[in-house]
Design a protein around this motif. Structure first.
Motif, mmCIF file in Angstrom:
data_model
loop_
_atom_site.group_PDB
_atom_site.id
_atom_site.type_symbol
_atom_site.label_atom_id
_atom_site.label_comp_id
_atom_site.label_asym_id
_atom_site.label_seq_id
_atom_site.Cartn_x
_atom_site.Cartn_y
_atom_site.Cartn_z
ATOM 1 N N SER A 39 0.867 -1.170 0.000
ATOM 2 C CA SER A 39 0.000 0.000 0.000
ATOM 3 C C SER A 39 0.909 1.227 0.000
ATOM 4 O O SER A 39 2.007 1.192 0.558
ATOM 5 N N ALA A 66 -4.551 4.234 3.404
ATOM 6 C CA ALA A 66 -4.468 3.255 2.318
ATOM 7 C C ALA A 66 -4.612 1.837 2.847
ATOM 8 O O ALA A 66 -5.253 0.983 2.223
ATOM 9 N N ALA A 73 -3.788 -0.348 -2.414
ATOM 10 C CA ALA A 73 -4.341 0.996 -2.556
ATOM 11 C C ALA A 73 -3.232 2.043 -2.579
ATOM 12 O O ALA A 73 -2.196 1.900 -1.940
ATOM 13 N N VAL A 75 -2.985 6.143 -1.854
ATOM 14 C CA VAL A 75 -3.744 7.269 -1.308
ATOM 15 C C VAL A 75 -2.842 8.496 -1.235
ATOM 16 O O VAL A 75 -1.732 8.431 -0.696
#
Length: 356
Positions: A39, A66, A73, A75
């Motif tokens: 992440s 995230a 992910a 972010v």
């Protein structure tokens, strides 16, 4: 980390590619395939920062968000995150200064035996009313306390209040207390709780249950086992919360000798539309019955969910269908039998098969 002249979209594209490459399968020397995921949290000088340390803290904050999403992910720190971060700092500082024995109060959510409508026990839930910033919801202050390693003081304050409440409630009242992963892995915290319990009569201790989640057992099983046995030796019941969302190892049920298993609400919320959820609830209920473990369905919010979990063999239920969390004063009439929960009178009787 990246050149200053990279545009925002180039940075996002780079991050997505990095996550993709990290997630590629790796062939180990043994021939097995291994996968890992990453992440990413990122920040730029789009927000005012006083130092590189502030920039790193922003990226770390974005990374934390995230990790709350699906694996992989990416972010980016945003204005919404900036406001959330300011709020987190405010709550963190207020919590550090809090006099929790005065500021924490309890509400109680009943666990209902649907055979007769009696309250099996109540789950104690902490609420924090800060004189500095007002009422703070548990979804906000509990993660901050855990992240800051400050759960012990809160847990001890809750435990003291639970003991005091049991002394004034009727003798049939039982209360469940939640322990975080930090609590259950801490010899100091569990020793302090045990020292409170040992000063109480056995008749009061047996009215308390300790709830732990599956994930809290994964860090150091040996230490957790030792800490939980302190409570069992004092007559306290042990409950496994959110069963089905973690590792769900039968080893836990065998070696920790749980008295209560609570089926996670995710199974209950889909029990009407998903035959597999119904089958899992029924299987867990039968497993618990064969091991003489009480089984509780969490998160029952509708009449249909209630009927389905009862049909699956689970007759101890907890959820908003019967009641939202109540103050001690509002809970008392239900404990004394002066009031009863709506909907009990129309339930179809079922044979009693649960353990006591």
């Amino acid at each position: 980390v990246l050149p200053w002249d990279m545009g925002r979209q180039d940075v996002l594209d780079f991050s997505e590619e990095l996550v993709k490459q990290v997630g590629r399968p790796v062939i180990l020397p043994s021939g097995d395939t291994s996968r890992v995921s990453a992440s990413i949290g990122l920040s730029s000088r789009g927000f005012e920062v006083a130092s590189a340390k502030d920039l790193l803290e922003q990226a770390d904050f974005a990374l934390f968000r995230a990790k709350e999403q699906a694996a992989g992910a990416v972010v980016e720190f945003s204005s919404r995150h900036a406001e959330s971060k300011r709020r987190e700092v405010l709550v963190h500082q207020a919590f550090k200064n809090a006099r929790l024995d005065r500021e924490i109060h309890l509400v109680f959510q009943p666990i209902i035996d649907t055979h007769d409508g009696t309250i099996s026990r109540c789950e104690a839930l902490a609420r924090w009313d800060s004189p500095e910033i007002g009422m703070v919801p548990p979804g906000e202050f509990v993660p901050i306390a855990e992240k800051a390693g400050m759960t012990q003081e809160m847990t001890l304050a809750v435990f003291r209040k639970v003991i005091a409440q049991l002394k004034v409630w009727p003798d049939n009242a039982c209360i469940a207390v939640n322990l975080s992963a930090q609590d259950v892995n801490s010899q100091q915290c569990t020793d302090l709780m045990a020292s409170m319990l040992i000063r109480q009569p056995p008749s009061l201790r047996k009215r308390i249950s300790i709830e732990v989640t599956e994930t809290s057992l994964l860090t150091d099983f040996t230490e957790v086992h030792k800490n939980l046995m302190k409570f069992r030796e004092l007559g306290v019941k042990i409950a496994l919360d959110d069963f089905g969302t973690g590792f769900s190892s039968l080893r836990y049920l065998q070696e920790l000798e749980f008295d209560i298993v609570k089926i996670d609400r995710s199974f209950v919320s889909s029990i009407e539309s998903n035959d597999k959820s119904f089958g899992l609830v029924r299987t867990i209920s039968r497993l618990c019955r064969s091991l003489s473990i009480a089984c509780v369905a969490e998160g029952v919010e509708t009449r249909e969910e209630l009927e389905h979990v009862r049909a699956a063999g689970c007759h101890l239920v907890q959820g908003f269908y019967f009641s939202t969390p109540l103050t001690a004063e509002k809970m008392l009439p239900y404990l004394t039998g002066e009031e009863s929960f709506e909907g009990m009178g129309t339930l179809v009787p079922v044979p009693r098969r649960d353990v006591a």
